[in-house]
Design a protein around this motif. Structure first.
Motif, PDB file in Angstrom:
ATOM      1  N   ALA A  82       0.841  -1.210   0.000  1.00 59.31           N
ATOM      2  CA  ALA A  82       0.000   0.000   0.000  1.00 59.31           C
ATOM      3  C   ALA A  82       0.873   1.255   0.000  1.00 59.31           C
TER       4      ALA A  82
ATOM      5  N   ASP B 265      -3.887   5.588  -4.456  1.00 56.64           N
ATOM      6  CA  ASP B 265      -4.031   4.454  -5.361  1.00 56.64           C
ATOM      7  C   ASP B 265      -2.775   4.389  -6.230  1.00 56.64           C
TER       8      ASP B 265
ATOM      9  N   ASP C 189      -2.068   2.901  -8.848  1.00 54.57           N
ATOM     10  CA  ASP C 189      -2.294   2.868 -10.299  1.00 54.57           C
ATOM     11  C   ASP C 189      -2.788   4.191 -10.856  1.00 54.57           C
ATOM     12  N   THR C 190      -3.508   4.955 -10.050  1.00 50.83           N
ATOM     13  CA  THR C 190      -4.134   6.181 -10.571  1.00 50.83           C
ATOM     14  C   THR C 190      -3.669   7.441  -9.856  1.00 50.83           C
TER      15      THR C 190
ATOM     16  N   THR D 220      -7.089   8.960  -1.166  1.00 54.77           N
ATOM     17  CA  THR D 220      -8.262   8.783  -0.300  1.00 54.77           C
ATOM     18  C   THR D 220      -7.892   9.277   1.090  1.00 54.77           C
TER      19      THR D 220
ATOM     20  N   SER E 100      -4.433  13.975  -8.470  1.00 49.60           N
ATOM     21  CA  SER E 100      -4.054  12.581  -8.710  1.00 49.60           C
ATOM     22  C   SER E 100      -2.973  12.495  -9.785  1.00 49.60           C
TER      23      SER E 100
ATOM     24  N   TRP F 221       0.385  10.538  -9.182  1.00 52.32           N
ATOM     25  CA  TRP F 221       0.698   9.401 -10.051  1.00 52.32           C
ATOM     26  C   TRP F 221       2.093   9.568 -10.649  1.00 52.32           C
TER      27      TRP F 221
END
Ligand code: SMO
Length: 735
Positions: free
Chosen positions: A427, A598, A600-601, A605, A723, A727
């Motif tokens: 994570a 996240d 991947d993106t 959160t 994001s 990323w």
């Protein structure tokens, strides 16, 4: 509940404004529609800054339904708008309500049309010819340069065991009140009445009087219900001046209301500072010196409080931390865009983010947990109130107590262990701490309290409301002071004919300064009542009770006193007070953000925000919580999603399709705890609370995200942390 129950301060009373506001019975400027009201529309510069080479309004002047067309040349006789200098040797650049030779930015009005209907005004705008020679360069952009110097900075850096550096750049953001600005002006019996959606009706009157060159007594400013402001309605604006001027010229009511696009183009913006700093640490991991460079942007003109964010950021930079030597350099520069002014927090979020990033970076460099790192540097409660190296006087507070409580409420140690486990499992997650201080208001505010013939009390305050629940809070303060029920107190605000002097509501000052003024006015009313009662009864001895007075074995509540003393319909007794703050009240707090990204993106959160706040003595916990949560939402917006985008002198974020504000679904779970230490700065012991969420929360969020990014090298990222940026930060090392 009996009237005699004391303890109104501190009660979580529901807002008395709510039935009115929530059922659509609020009355905003645009709801006011005098007969024969004319409508003002603006031709806003569609190009970028430059020279206004030609402007032809003759066809518009001749158009159907047009009463008046104004250009910059028509305003040559008006006075300059007020700019609070705030920093020594700062230069003031007042507003040009309509561009004259130079057009400062896209969106600046070139001409104003006043017509019978909004449609007629709009149609006439189309008939105006103009020519602009675009020229972005501003001749002399730097309007302020200031420094705060203390201690032996050079020496501390030379001797430092470790030096850490950070850069923290803020996006420009829109204050985004629910109700866009609006102005309406009308002449009646030779006097000018101006309805403004403003935070500062009294100050606007003074400013308008000096711009229009008329006596203040000839102007009445009314702020009816105001649907949010956040600093965006703190200062008189060009449209306000145009409406007032046109109403005088035409001797007719004139109204203007902003569209959302108007607000994006030409309302004030907030933040936008570029900041960098270095921290010197000794062998024990203690901060020995702080060096910082703060660059604040201004727009093409300066509203009244334009320099407040820059000044606040510099003067409070060390926050709740001990550091003896500082070298803080500040500049403020004009830029070819809409004005920048105060916005919820006003410099405090910028200072807090920079300092809190430095401490996290120092903790990382030294391998010390960020919470422990903070604990080592906090100013001890026993030394407060105390001076800061920037020359400020910190209020009473207990920063270490806030941090300890935060660790306890959040389960900090367990969260750190969980983070290690989650990281090991792949994570991307982080914990971010931030402590903040929130100086709440300098200067003065007025209050008047009247005893009415029916025994009710009328409280008039210069601290006007924009939805904060001020009526409820002030009724509680009066009820407590006079031993009556809040229901017996009518609160009046936002009308300069009823409140002759005042400032308004900004800088988290209303309860601390306006509330203190009310408290003192109540004490004066009590003294008057006691004397008057003694005289009326012929009594030698009138004693104070918790709900009025006692004499000759009888009790006299406010209703009996009013009945005894009333001679007509007017107030039976009245007392006024102007409270001038000798010191600022400083709220403080500690926040912890838990964030996961996240991988991947890059989508962040926010898993939870835990927050321990010290707002001093709290008048109404419900209102305070509302303020904290509202500030948090705006702080989250600034940290993660909001940004004004300018390109080639144009605003690319001109609507809510392009500009992201947080929605209810973006709000994280929030746990709020409070650990109040009464203020030493005012008789009520209250501190401000309106800006706290915008100050501490963004820093905690950024620290949490940066903590999550440590495995990826955690480069300094500019706000907002979208994001896409996250990323990219995560993928750079992998590709
Ligand atoms: S940013 Mo506030 O309205 O002082």
């Amino acid at each position: 509940m009996s009237d005699r129950t004391a303890g109104w301060i501190g009660r979580a009373m529901p807002r008395r404004e709510d039935p009115r506001l929530l059922s659509g019975r609020g009355r905003y400027v645009d709801d006011i529609a005098p007969a024969g009201c004319l409508h003002l529309a603006l031709l806003r510069n569609p190009l970028s800054a430059g020279r206004l080479a030609a402007l032809d309004v003759s066809a518009a002047r001749a158009a159907e339904g047009v009463a008046l067309v104004l250009t910059g040349a028509d305003l040559a006789g008006l006075g300059a708008s007020a700019v609070n200098p705030l920093l020594p040797e700062a230069r003031a650049v007042p507003m040009q309500p309509l561009a004259a030779e130079r057009v400062g930015a896209a969106g600046q009005p070139l001409a104003a049309v006043v017509a019978r209907s909004p449609e007629a005004a709009q149609a006439a705008l189309e008939l105006i010819d103009f020519e602009i020679e675009e020229e972005a360069e501003i001749a002399d952009p730097e309007v302020a340069r200031h420094g705060w110097l203390a201690g032996q900075v050079e020496e501390a850096f030379a001797r430092a065991a470790r030096v850490v550096r950070v850069t923290a750049d803020h996006a420009l953001v829109a204050p985004m009140a629910l109700e866009p600005r609006a102005a309406l002006a009308e002449m009646a019996e030779g006097r000018l009445t101006v309805w403004l959606s403003t935070q500062t009706p009294n100050r606007c009157r003074e400013d308008l009087a000096s711009i229009l060159g008329i006596d203040r007594a000839e102007i009445r400013v009314i702020a009816p219900d105001v649907g949010g402001a956040f600093g965006g309605k703190a200062s008189l604006m060009p449209e306000d001046v145009l409406v007032a001027h046109a109403a005088r010229l035409l001797d007719a009511p004139v109204k203007w209301r902003a569209s959302r696009s108007d607000e994006f183009l030409a309302a004030t913006q907030g933040r936008g500072a570029e900041t960098r700093a270095a921290l010197a640490l000794d062998g024990a991991g203690r901060m020995t010196a702080l060096r910082a460079e703060l660059r604040f942007p201004l727009g093409h003109w300066m509203p009244h409080s334009a320099l407040a964010p820059a000044r606040n950021a510099g003067r409070i930079l060390p926050g709740p931390y001990r550091v003896a030597a500082v070298d803080i350099a500040l500049t403020a520069r004009l830029m070819p865009m809409a004005a920048v002014n105060i916005y919820r927090g006003a410099g405090r979020p910028e200072a807090t983010l920079l300092m809190e990033r430095l401490i996290d970076r120092a903790a990382e460099a030294l391998g010390i947990d960020p919470l422990e790192m903070r604990r080592r540097q906090l100013i001890a409660a026993e030394t407060l109130p105390g001076r800061t190296p920037t020359g400020e006087t910190l209020d009473r507070g207990d920063y270490a107590g806030l941090l300890d409580r935060l660790a306890e409420v959040s389960g900090y140690d367990a969260l750190r262990r969980a983070q290690a486990r989650r990281r090991a499992a792949g994570a991307v997650c982080g914990l971010g701490l931030a402590l903040y201080v929130e100086p709440c208001g300098q200067g003065w505010e007025t209050a008047e309290i009247q005893l009415l013939p029916d025994g009710r009390l009328r409280a008039l305050t210069g601290a006007s409301a924009q939805g904060q629940g001020r009526e409820t809070a002030f009724a509680q303060i009066v009820a407590e002071a006079l031993g009556t029920a809040p229901q017996a107190v009518e609160v009046v605000e936002g009308d300069t004919d009823r409140i002759d002097r005042g400032i308004g509501a900004l800088a988290s000052r209303s309860t601390a300064i306006g509330g203190s003024a009310m408290w003192a006015a109540c004490a004066a009313l009590k003294a008057q009542a006691r004397q008057a009662l003694a005289a009326a009864l012929g009594a030698d001895e009138v004693a104070e009770t918790d709900a009025g007075f006692a004499a000759g074995g009888r009790r006299y509540g406010w209703a009996e006193i009013a009945r005894l003393l009333a001679t007509g319909d007017g107030p039976v007794l009245s007392a006024s007070h102007t409270h001038t703050a000798e010191a600022e009240a400083w709220a403080s707090g500690a926040c912890l953000a838990e964030v996961a990204l996240d991988p991947d993106t890059g989508v962040p959160t926010v898993e939870r925000i835990t927050w321990v706040d010290d707002a001093g003595r709290v008048v109404n916990p419900l209102l305070a919580e509302g303020q904290l949560i509202g500030g948090l939402a705006q702080g989250l917006g600034a940290a993660l999603m909001e940004r004004m985008v300018h390109e080639d002198g144009q605003v690319l974020t001109g609507s809510l399709m392009d500009y992201a504000v947080p929605r209810a679904s973006d709000m994280p779970p929030v746990r709020i705890d409070s650990r109040p230490v009464p203020s030493a700065a005012n008789p009520l012991g209250v501190k401000g609370v309106g800006e706290a969420g915008s100050i501490g929360v963004p820093a905690a969020l950024v620290n949490a995200i940066q903590d999550a990014l440590i495995p990826f090298g955690a480069p300094d990222l500019s706000l907002p942390l979208t994001s896409e940026k996250l990323w990219r930060a995560m993928t750079k090392d992998r590709t």
